[in-house]
Design a protein around this motif. Sequence first.
Motif, PDB file in Angstrom:
ATOM      1  N   THR A 128       1.583   0.100  -9.205  1.00  0.00           N
ATOM      2  CA  THR A 128       0.351   0.403  -9.414  1.00  0.00           C
ATOM      3  C   THR A 128      -0.712  -0.513  -8.309  1.00  0.00           C
ATOM      4  O   THR A 128       0.085  -1.660  -7.877  1.00  0.00           O
ATOM      5  CB  THR A 128       0.004   0.036 -10.947  1.00  0.00           C
ATOM      6  OG1 THR A 128      -0.104  -1.193 -10.959  1.00  0.00           O
ATOM      7  CG2 THR A 128       0.844   0.904 -11.786  1.00  0.00           C
ATOM      8  N   GLU A 129      -1.829  -0.245  -8.474  1.00  0.00           N
ATOM      9  CA  GLU A 129      -2.669  -1.227  -7.826  1.00  0.00           C
ATOM     10  C   GLU A 129      -3.019  -2.206  -8.269  1.00  0.00           C
ATOM     11  O   GLU A 129      -2.957  -3.288  -7.518  1.00  0.00           O
ATOM     12  CB  GLU A 129      -4.250  -0.274  -7.470  1.00  0.00           C
ATOM     13  CG  GLU A 129      -5.317  -1.235  -6.640  1.00  0.00           C
ATOM     14  CD  GLU A 129      -4.726  -1.206  -5.140  1.00  0.00           C
ATOM     15  OE1 GLU A 129      -5.244  -2.298  -4.722  1.00  0.00           O
ATOM     16  OE2 GLU A 129      -4.133  -0.476  -4.706  1.00  0.00           O
TER      17      GLU A 129
ATOM     18  N   VAL B  62       2.312   1.817  -3.420  1.00  0.00           N
ATOM     19  CA  VAL B  62       1.351   2.326  -4.424  1.00  0.00           C
ATOM     20  C   VAL B  62       0.852   3.530  -4.174  1.00  0.00           C
ATOM     21  O   VAL B  62       1.105   4.442  -5.285  1.00  0.00           O
ATOM     22  CB  VAL B  62      -0.103   1.432  -4.052  1.00  0.00           C
ATOM     23  CG1 VAL B  62      -1.255   2.330  -4.872  1.00  0.00           C
ATOM     24  CG2 VAL B  62      -0.085  -0.031  -4.767  1.00  0.00           C
ATOM     25  N   THR B  63       0.823   3.929  -2.884  1.00  0.00           N
ATOM     26  CA  THR B  63       0.926   5.673  -2.405  1.00  0.00           C
ATOM     27  C   THR B  63       2.009   6.334  -2.936  1.00  0.00           C
ATOM     28  O   THR B  63       1.726   7.430  -3.402  1.00  0.00           O
ATOM     29  CB  THR B  63       0.608   5.637  -0.975  1.00  0.00           C
ATOM     30  OG1 THR B  63      -0.278   4.809  -0.371  1.00  0.00           O
ATOM     31  CG2 THR B  63       0.720   7.017  -0.435  1.00  0.00           C
ATOM     32  N   SER B  64       3.068   5.972  -2.910  1.00  0.00           N
ATOM     33  CA  SER B  64       4.196   6.618  -3.471  1.00  0.00           C
ATOM     34  C   SER B  64       4.478   6.585  -4.598  1.00  0.00           C
ATOM     35  O   SER B  64       5.630   7.023  -5.296  1.00  0.00           O
ATOM     36  CB  SER B  64       5.750   6.096  -2.693  1.00  0.00           C
ATOM     37  OG  SER B  64       5.958   4.711  -3.176  1.00  0.00           O
ATOM     38  N   GLY B  65       3.763   5.540  -5.803  1.00  0.00           N
ATOM     39  CA  GLY B  65       3.950   5.620  -7.041  1.00  0.00           C
ATOM     40  C   GLY B  65       4.812   4.510  -7.655  1.00  0.00           C
ATOM     41  O   GLY B  65       5.081   4.398  -8.690  1.00  0.00           O
ATOM     42  N   ASP B  66       5.286   3.626  -6.680  1.00  0.00           N
ATOM     43  CA  ASP B  66       6.471   2.642  -7.022  1.00  0.00           C
ATOM     44  C   ASP B  66       5.554   1.529  -7.767  1.00  0.00           C
ATOM     45  O   ASP B  66       6.268   0.712  -8.436  1.00  0.00           O
ATOM     46  CB  ASP B  66       7.165   2.495  -5.821  1.00  0.00           C
ATOM     47  CG  ASP B  66       8.127   3.494  -5.417  1.00  0.00           C
ATOM     48  OD1 ASP B  66       8.567   4.237  -6.142  1.00  0.00           O
ATOM     49  OD2 ASP B  66       8.310   3.373  -4.148  1.00  0.00           O
TER      50      ASP B  66
ATOM     51  N   THR C   5       0.894  -1.169  -0.163  1.00  0.00           N
ATOM     52  CA  THR C   5       0.296  -0.136  -0.037  1.00  0.00           C
ATOM     53  C   THR C   5       0.701   1.361   0.128  1.00  0.00           C
ATOM     54  O   THR C   5       0.616   2.250  -0.451  1.00  0.00           O
ATOM     55  CB  THR C   5      -0.870   0.129   1.252  1.00  0.00           C
ATOM     56  OG1 THR C   5      -1.797  -1.074   1.099  1.00  0.00           O
ATOM     57  CG2 THR C   5      -1.846   1.163   1.175  1.00  0.00           C
ATOM     58  N   GLU C   6       1.857   1.226   0.577  1.00  0.00           N
ATOM     59  CA  GLU C   6       2.853   2.134   0.860  1.00  0.00           C
ATOM     60  C   GLU C   6       3.418   2.521  -0.667  1.00  0.00           C
ATOM     61  O   GLU C   6       3.654   3.779  -1.087  1.00  0.00           O
ATOM     62  CB  GLU C   6       3.898   2.095   1.885  1.00  0.00           C
ATOM     63  CG  GLU C   6       3.570   2.385   3.340  1.00  0.00           C
ATOM     64  CD  GLU C   6       4.513   1.949   4.455  1.00  0.00           C
ATOM     65  OE1 GLU C   6       5.777   1.967   3.974  1.00  0.00           O
ATOM     66  OE2 GLU C   6       4.380   1.617   5.320  1.00  0.00           O
TER      67      GLU C   6
ATOM     68  N   LYS D 115      -0.014  -4.268  -7.181  1.00  0.00           N
ATOM     69  CA  LYS D 115      -0.066  -4.687  -5.817  1.00  0.00           C
ATOM     70  C   LYS D 115      -1.117  -6.133  -5.706  1.00  0.00           C
ATOM     71  O   LYS D 115      -0.803  -7.132  -5.068  1.00  0.00           O
ATOM     72  CB  LYS D 115      -0.853  -3.712  -4.959  1.00  0.00           C
ATOM     73  CG  LYS D 115      -1.106  -4.103  -3.523  1.00  0.00           C
ATOM     74  CD  LYS D 115      -1.799  -2.864  -2.955  1.00  0.00           C
ATOM     75  CE  LYS D 115      -2.431  -3.510  -1.600  1.00  0.00           C
ATOM     76  NZ  LYS D 115      -3.096  -2.535  -0.759  1.00  0.00           N
TER      77      LYS D 115
END
Length: 159
Positions: free
Chosen positions: A87-88, A81-85, A78-79, A91
């Motif tokens: 995609t959902e 995805v949030t940082s853009g490293d 989730t971190e 994940k």
Amino acid sequence: MKRMKYAIGMTALALTLAGSSMLGLQVAEAHDAGSFTSLKQKLVDRFHLNEGEVQAVFDEVRDQHQAERKVHLDERLTEAVTSGDLTEEQKQLILAKQEELQAQWESNRAALESMTKAERREAMKEHRDDLTQWAADNGIQPQYIFGGRGPGMHDDFRK
């Protein structure tokens, strides 16, 4: 007296399990099933415990650790995805792959335990290579699959 002996034995068992899990003996089970089985048997013998109950405690600890690792993985992803490293979608691919790998581990455990150390090492290398390729095919950096710096970060020490 018998109840006191049982209480002392169960306390010792709980402390031993807590200590062993902290030291990563779950990993040792995958690498040397004999020594882990030996630990269980020593607990049964020394404290005159029921083997099934001891196994149930080990299974409970293993299941608890698996649940904790799953939560930790989800938080890490989730971190990312949030940082853009990631995609959902990536994940979700990783989480699905982890479920698949867990099922494979459960079905192949006996085969792995019956292998020699060299055979197990070779099987794990092939598995690691397959996972590395899967990650590359899906545009996923290896650290999200293997944790840390990626596959084989300890290979120099295993030779």
